[in-house]
Write a protein that holds these residues in place. Structure first.
Motif, PDB file in Angstrom:
ATOM      1  N   ILE A 143      42.645-118.322 -46.814  1.00 44.31           N
ATOM      2  CA  ILE A 143      41.942-118.572 -47.990  1.00 44.31           C
ATOM      3  C   ILE A 143      40.587-118.027 -48.164  1.00 44.31           C
ATOM      4  O   ILE A 143      40.023-117.659 -48.879  1.00 44.31           O
ATOM      5  N   GLY A 144      39.827-118.189 -46.812  1.00 45.14           N
ATOM      6  CA  GLY A 144      38.530-117.727 -46.432  1.00 45.14           C
ATOM      7  C   GLY A 144      38.749-116.306 -46.724  1.00 45.14           C
ATOM      8  O   GLY A 144      37.626-115.868 -47.320  1.00 45.14           O
ATOM      9  N   THR A 145      39.699-115.493 -46.131  1.00 43.50           N
ATOM     10  CA  THR A 145      39.806-114.137 -46.299  1.00 43.50           C
ATOM     11  C   THR A 145      39.671-113.884 -47.937  1.00 43.50           C
ATOM     12  O   THR A 145      39.250-112.915 -48.436  1.00 43.50           O
ATOM     13  N   MET A 146      40.618-114.616 -48.576  1.00 41.37           N
ATOM     14  CA  MET A 146      40.590-114.186 -50.237  1.00 41.37           C
ATOM     15  C   MET A 146      39.371-114.355 -50.873  1.00 41.37           C
ATOM     16  O   MET A 146      38.987-113.717 -51.747  1.00 41.37           O
ATOM     17  N   ILE A 147      38.424-115.575 -50.359  1.00 41.66           N
ATOM     18  CA  ILE A 147      37.244-115.795 -51.007  1.00 41.66           C
ATOM     19  C   ILE A 147      36.218-114.610 -50.748  1.00 41.66           C
ATOM     20  O   ILE A 147      35.659-114.223 -51.228  1.00 41.66           O
ATOM     21  N   ILE A 165      36.660-113.134 -39.480  1.00 40.81           N
ATOM     22  CA  ILE A 165      37.724-113.925 -40.103  1.00 40.81           C
ATOM     23  C   ILE A 165      39.196-113.384 -39.311  1.00 40.81           C
ATOM     24  O   ILE A 165      40.194-114.051 -38.971  1.00 40.81           O
ATOM     25  N   THR A 166      39.522-112.087 -39.750  1.00 37.04           N
ATOM     26  CA  THR A 166      40.571-111.315 -39.579  1.00 37.04           C
ATOM     27  C   THR A 166      40.802-111.404 -38.027  1.00 37.04           C
ATOM     28  O   THR A 166      41.768-111.352 -37.335  1.00 37.04           O
ATOM     29  N   TRP A 167      39.667-110.996 -36.977  1.00 36.38           N
ATOM     30  CA  TRP A 167      39.818-111.173 -35.714  1.00 36.38           C
ATOM     31  C   TRP A 167      40.045-112.586 -35.316  1.00 36.38           C
ATOM     32  O   TRP A 167      40.906-112.406 -34.251  1.00 36.38           O
ATOM     33  N   SER A 216      43.873-113.131 -35.713  1.00 34.12           N
ATOM     34  CA  SER A 216      44.543-112.194 -34.849  1.00 34.12           C
ATOM     35  C   SER A 216      44.536-112.992 -33.459  1.00 34.12           C
ATOM     36  O   SER A 216      45.883-113.108 -32.906  1.00 34.12           O
ATOM     37  N   MET A 217      43.568-113.552 -33.116  1.00 40.32           N
ATOM     38  CA  MET A 217      43.521-114.421 -31.872  1.00 40.32           C
ATOM     39  C   MET A 217      44.358-115.498 -31.664  1.00 40.32           C
ATOM     40  O   MET A 217      45.026-115.742 -30.749  1.00 40.32           O
ATOM     41  N   ILE A 218      44.545-116.263 -33.042  1.00 42.13           N
ATOM     42  CA  ILE A 218      45.435-117.342 -33.008  1.00 42.13           C
ATOM     43  C   ILE A 218      46.879-117.083 -32.594  1.00 42.13           C
ATOM     44  O   ILE A 218      47.571-117.593 -31.959  1.00 42.13           O
ATOM     45  N   TRP A 270      50.413-107.506 -40.494  1.00 42.05           N
ATOM     46  CA  TRP A 270      49.929-108.025 -41.642  1.00 42.05           C
ATOM     47  C   TRP A 270      48.591-108.284 -41.882  1.00 42.05           C
ATOM     48  O   TRP A 270      47.802-108.252 -42.849  1.00 42.05           O
ATOM     49  N   ILE A 271      48.335-109.429 -40.879  1.00 42.50           N
ATOM     50  CA  ILE A 271      46.832-109.937 -41.015  1.00 42.50           C
ATOM     51  C   ILE A 271      45.714-108.852 -41.067  1.00 42.50           C
ATOM     52  O   ILE A 271      44.638-109.177 -41.636  1.00 42.50           O
ATOM     53  N   ILE A 272      45.944-107.884 -40.438  1.00 39.48           N
ATOM     54  CA  ILE A 272      44.808-106.823 -40.340  1.00 39.48           C
ATOM     55  C   ILE A 272      45.183-105.939 -41.485  1.00 39.48           C
ATOM     56  O   ILE A 272      44.237-105.583 -42.327  1.00 39.48           O
ATOM     57  N   LEU A 273      46.318-105.560 -41.941  1.00 40.38           N
ATOM     58  CA  LEU A 273      46.882-104.806 -42.974  1.00 40.38           C
ATOM     59  C   LEU A 273      46.120-105.219 -44.352  1.00 40.38           C
ATOM     60  O   LEU A 273      45.437-104.433 -45.034  1.00 40.38           O
ATOM     61  N   PHE A 274      46.209-106.468 -44.814  1.00 37.30           N
ATOM     62  CA  PHE A 274      45.927-107.101 -45.967  1.00 37.30           C
ATOM     63  C   PHE A 274      44.675-106.832 -46.172  1.00 37.30           C
ATOM     64  O   PHE A 274      44.205-106.300 -47.179  1.00 37.30           O
ATOM     65  N   PRO A 275      43.673-107.418 -45.639  1.00 31.31           N
ATOM     66  CA  PRO A 275      42.283-107.271 -45.879  1.00 31.31           C
ATOM     67  C   PRO A 275      41.801-105.576 -45.894  1.00 31.31           C
ATOM     68  O   PRO A 275      40.787-104.996 -46.650  1.00 31.31           O
TER      69      PRO A 275
END
Lengths: 91, 195
Positions: A23-27, A48-50, A53-55, B184-189
């Motif tokens: 949701i944070g990414t979308m905002i 946020i993406t990093w 990915s870590m999680i 996908w987590i990286i591709l999407f943004p």
């Protein structure tokens, strides 16, 4: 090395964190608008993406049970790829 | 001269794989994860460079993508990842029925992801947009299409491991599924949001 799955509670907590971060990414990515993203939003998206990915790496792929060296290698690689991408967009 | 019997020569997570032995599960899976991360990593950087070289084309074309639906699809894939992880836990606890239910959930969510992707592609094709429209759409179709092939392959693997359900098979299947999730987590943004 034997595969030790995290507890159900940890997995569900990670899923919740991933959903909130999505949701944070979308905002941050302003999904409902076409306006350009500011530098702050681009950096926020990168972090946020990093973090997401870590999680996935640490808990879903269970890297948390691997050696520190492997954890640092994966973290650094993803940080480098995302860092290069963010720098390209910020320049 | 040593005679090696192929029938007894198998790749096992218990073999000595050097540094790779310090990773959880089957080391061959981690070799695959590294190769995928490198291939996609280079492609992602290439996409970002192409964006900077032709910003107008990218911004205009990216505007035609449904960003909101992309975000929803991310949630679908993340939830399917949870199902796969819970299936592994159920398998370790000896709960076969529960394991199959979780795997079933992961497969259904994977199919929903593909269905949304199909709708997205169908909309573009109906507007006359294809692989050769411009550089953005070439990279968009190649990256998301290559990822979608991984999802299809992942679903096939999940079906197989739910059937041949040893602990190791299930761990390998779930690991592949999480890797697809990670990409996908990286591709999407990158493809849908950064501009």
């Amino acid at each position: 090395m034997k595969f030790k799955n995290p507890s159900i509670r940890t997995l569900i907590f990670c899923w919740l964190a991933l959903m909130i971060l999505t949701i944070g990414t979308m905002i941050s990515g302003r999904v409902t608008s076409d306006v350009a993203l500011s530098s702050v939003l681009i950096i926020t998206l990168g972090f946020i993406t990093w973090f997401k990915s870590m999680i996935i790496l640490r808990y879903y792929l269970n890297l948390a049970s691997a050696s520190t060296g492997w954890n640092k290698t994966f973290n650094s690689y993803l940080f480098a790829v995302l860092g290069i991408i963010m720098l390209i967009f910020l320049l | 001269m040593h005679n090696i019997d192929p029938a007894t020569t198998t790749v096992s997570s218990q073999d000595d794989w050097g540094a790779l032995s310090r990773l959880p599960g089957n080391p061959m899976m981690w070799v695959l994860i590294w190769s995928e991360l490198v291939v996609f990593g280079v492609s992602f950087i290439g996409f970002a460079i192409a964006h900077v070289l032709q910003p107008d084309v990218f911004v205009q074309s990216q505007g035609s993508l449904n960003r909101f639906l992309g975000g929803i699809n991310t949630m679908v894939l993340v939830t399917s990842g949870l199902c796969a992880a819970l299936a592994v836990t159920a398998q370790h606890n000896g709960k076969q029925t529960q394991m199959r239910l979780w795997i079933g959930g992961a497969i259904i969510l994977g199919c929903i992801f593909l269905w949304v992707k199909y709708l997205e592609y169908a909309e573009k094709f109906s507007q006359g947009i294809g692989l050769e429209t411009n550089i953005f759409y070439t990279l968009y179709f190649l990256l998301t299409g290559f990822h979608a092939f991984h999802v299809i392959f992942g679903i096939v693997i999940l079906v197989i491991v739910a059937w041949k359900n040893s602990n190791e098979n299930l761990e390998i299947g779930a690991t592949f599924w999480h890797m697809v999730d990670l990409i996908w987590i990286i591709l999407f943004p990158l493809v849908y949001l950064l501009r």
